[in-house]
Design an enzyme around this catalytic site. Structure first.
Site, PDB file in Angstrom:
ATOM      1  N   TRP A   1      14.044 -62.433 -47.465  1.00 58.09           N
ATOM      2  CA  TRP A   1      15.455 -62.801 -47.548  1.00 58.09           C
ATOM      3  C   TRP A   1      15.579 -64.318 -47.526  1.00 58.09           C
ATOM      4  CZ3 TRP A   1      18.560 -59.339 -49.261  1.00 58.09           C
ATOM      5  CH2 TRP A   1      18.414 -57.993 -48.926  1.00 58.09           C
TER       6      TRP A   1
ATOM      7  N   TYR B   1      14.472 -43.492 -49.485  1.00 55.58           N
ATOM      8  CA  TYR B   1      13.319 -44.374 -49.306  1.00 55.58           C
ATOM      9  C   TYR B   1      12.030 -43.574 -49.146  1.00 55.58           C
ATOM     10  CZ  TYR B   1      16.223 -48.524 -48.999  1.00 55.58           C
ATOM     11  OH  TYR B   1      17.087 -49.549 -49.304  1.00 55.58           O
TER      12      TYR B   1
ATOM     13  N   GLU C   1      19.865 -53.578 -35.738  1.00 50.63           N
ATOM     14  CA  GLU C   1      19.932 -52.164 -36.114  1.00 50.63           C
ATOM     15  C   GLU C   1      21.340 -51.892 -36.631  1.00 50.63           C
ATOM     16  OE1 GLU C   1      19.424 -48.680 -37.238  1.00 50.63           O
ATOM     17  OE2 GLU C   1      17.666 -49.540 -36.233  1.00 50.63           O
ATOM     18  N   SER C   2      21.459 -51.464 -37.896  1.00 49.64           N
ATOM     19  CA  SER C   2      22.762 -51.442 -38.571  1.00 49.64           C
ATOM     20  C   SER C   2      23.797 -50.563 -37.878  1.00 49.64           C
ATOM     21  CB  SER C   2      22.581 -50.998 -40.019  1.00 49.64           C
ATOM     22  OG  SER C   2      22.051 -49.675 -40.090  1.00 49.64           O
TER      23      SER C   2
ATOM     24  N   ARG D   1       8.906 -58.527 -39.052  1.00 54.52           N
ATOM     25  CA  ARG D   1       9.801 -58.672 -40.191  1.00 54.52           C
ATOM     26  C   ARG D   1      11.131 -59.313 -39.800  1.00 54.52           C
ATOM     27  NH1 ARG D   1       9.089 -53.495 -44.167  1.00 54.52           N
ATOM     28  NH2 ARG D   1       6.819 -53.398 -44.124  1.00 54.52           N
TER      29      ARG D   1
ATOM     30  N   CYS E   1      21.089 -54.552 -49.797  1.00 56.28           N
ATOM     31  CA  CYS E   1      20.609 -53.662 -48.735  1.00 56.28           C
ATOM     32  C   CYS E   1      21.700 -52.698 -48.262  1.00 56.28           C
ATOM     33  CB  CYS E   1      20.119 -54.508 -47.570  1.00 56.28           C
ATOM     34  SG  CYS E   1      19.658 -53.572 -46.106  1.00 56.28           S
TER      35      CYS E   1
END
Length: 402
Positions: free
Chosen positions: A153, A248, A201-202, A183, A121
């Protein structure tokens, strides 16, 4: 008694195609068994369905009615899977990313933090890369998940959940008080003392980790310096929709119009980035920042998976001299290459995204993605930051005009 002779070995093949050896990685990795290997016993046994089709129409093409029926059934099933995997706008077919359930860090978490990531990812790669660059390995324990057969995952035996021993990441989410609906995405920063999700949140996890870093452990590196935060945010607001999410939007588009719009925006953005990076070593000048981290995790996957699997085909990254050298520049920094597990990335996309690659067949790794190619000299040390200011102004003007 040993035999007096043994039959000679067959001569070696004059040409053998081999995958390049994987890059060394500190993370345990167990490749998925290819789908074709799992199905090979069935294919070899001449199953009854194959025998029946041979009896009905020999080796000729199937009847047109059967082709149309199977095509309709597959299209319907594909649409159902895609609506769950990659929700889209019903009117346009454009991919619409599901918002993070825990988008910001609220309050002050406890010191007992745990980071969950998945190596394929790009969003999880951001957090993993910041953790490595800032020397947070000893302060922030890590669990590495891999896509299971169902796409969720999962933690295989050789890469367990180091905190609770769970089998699935969603089970960790469920351990939160009140549980979690929706999710179970990564990356996910977990508060082990409060049994609470801190953030998934990355970019917000990355910013939070910058606040945890010790200057000595990070070697003086500051990825989120106060004086550059406005520029970093400006670059991120440009990169995220067009490039990070843009690939994406190409791969998960469910209409030709949606794909055309996403692909056009993606390559227009790459052209602008190529122009800027031809005169500036990094996005904000001579200093590596979070903006570069966020761009890098997409670029390192571009020729490897996005170009073919996501139909980002107009130009490969290797055809952008400045962007490709910029990617090599970051890859060659200490600890960065160890976070780039090419085998896990390939398997995670080509093996797990069943609706996009039903056969599970993985193509050969492009030559530009070999470790040797990524370690070639990049020559970007000679660039000054003189163009950084003008590049930021140009980006600001472009954003305003749009």
């Amino acid at each position: 008694m040993p035999p007096m002779w043994s039959p000679p070995s067959p001569p070696p093949s004059p040409l053998q195609l081999r995958r390049p050896p994987p890059s060394p990685s500190p993370f345990p990795y167990r490749p998925r068994r290819p789908l074709r290997n799992r199905l090979s016993p069935v294919a070899a046994s001449q199953d009854p369905l194959t025998a029946l089709t041979r009896l009905l129409w020999g080796r000729a093409l199937p009847p047109s009615q059967l082709v149309l029926a199977v095509r309709h059934g597959w299209t319907s099933a594909w649409g159902l899977l895609m609506r769950q995997l990659a929700p889209s706008d019903p009117a346009t077919g454009a991919f619409t990313r599901t918002p993070s359930r825990f988008p910001t860090v609220v309050g002050t978490p406890s010191p007992r933090l745990h980071l969950y990531v998945g190596l394929p990812c790009p969003w999880a790669h951001r957090a993993l890369l910041v953790r490595a660059l800032l020397g947070l390995e000893h302060r922030l324990p890590l669990s590495v998940a891999f896509p299971g057969d169902d796409g969720a995952w999962s933690f295989p035996p050789d890469s367990p959940d180091a905190l609770y021993g769970k089998r699935k990441l969603r089970e960790v989410y469920a351990a939160r008080r009140g549980g979690v609906e929706g999710r179970a995405s990564g990356p996910m920063l977990w508060d082990a003392e409060r049994r609470e999700v801190v953030c998934n949140e990355s970019i917000e996890i990355a910013k939070f980790l910058c606040g945890l870093a010790d200057a000595d452990a990070a070697g003086g590196l500051d990825l989120w310096p106060p004086e550059l935060r406005q520029d970093i945010d400006r670059w991120y607001s440009f990169i995220y929709p067009s490039v990070n999410n843009g690939v994406y939007r190409c791969g998960f588009a469910q209409s030709q119009e949606a794909y055309d719009a996403a692909a056009g925006e993606l390559f227009e953005a790459l052209d602008r980035l190529e122009d800027h990076l031809s005169g500036s070593r990094y996005l904000c000048g001579d200093r590596l920042t979070l903006a570069d981290v966020c761009l890098f995790t997409t670029l390192i996957r571009f020729d490897l998976v996005y170009s073919s699997l996501f139909r980002c085909t107009r130009r490969k990254l290797v055809e952008y001299p400045s962007l490709h050298a910029y990617t090599r520049d970051i890859y060659q920094m200490p600890k960065v290459a160890a976070t780039c597990d090419m085998a896990a990335i390939m398997d995670g996309y080509f093996g797990a995204l069943f609706p996009l690659n039903p056969g599970g067949i993985q193509p050969l790794v492009p030559a530009s993605c070999d470790r040797e190619a990524l370690l070639e000299p990049h020559g970007r040390e000679a660039l000054s930051s003189a163009a950084a200011g003008s590049g930021s102004k140009q980006l600001e003007a472009t954003s305003a005009s749009n």
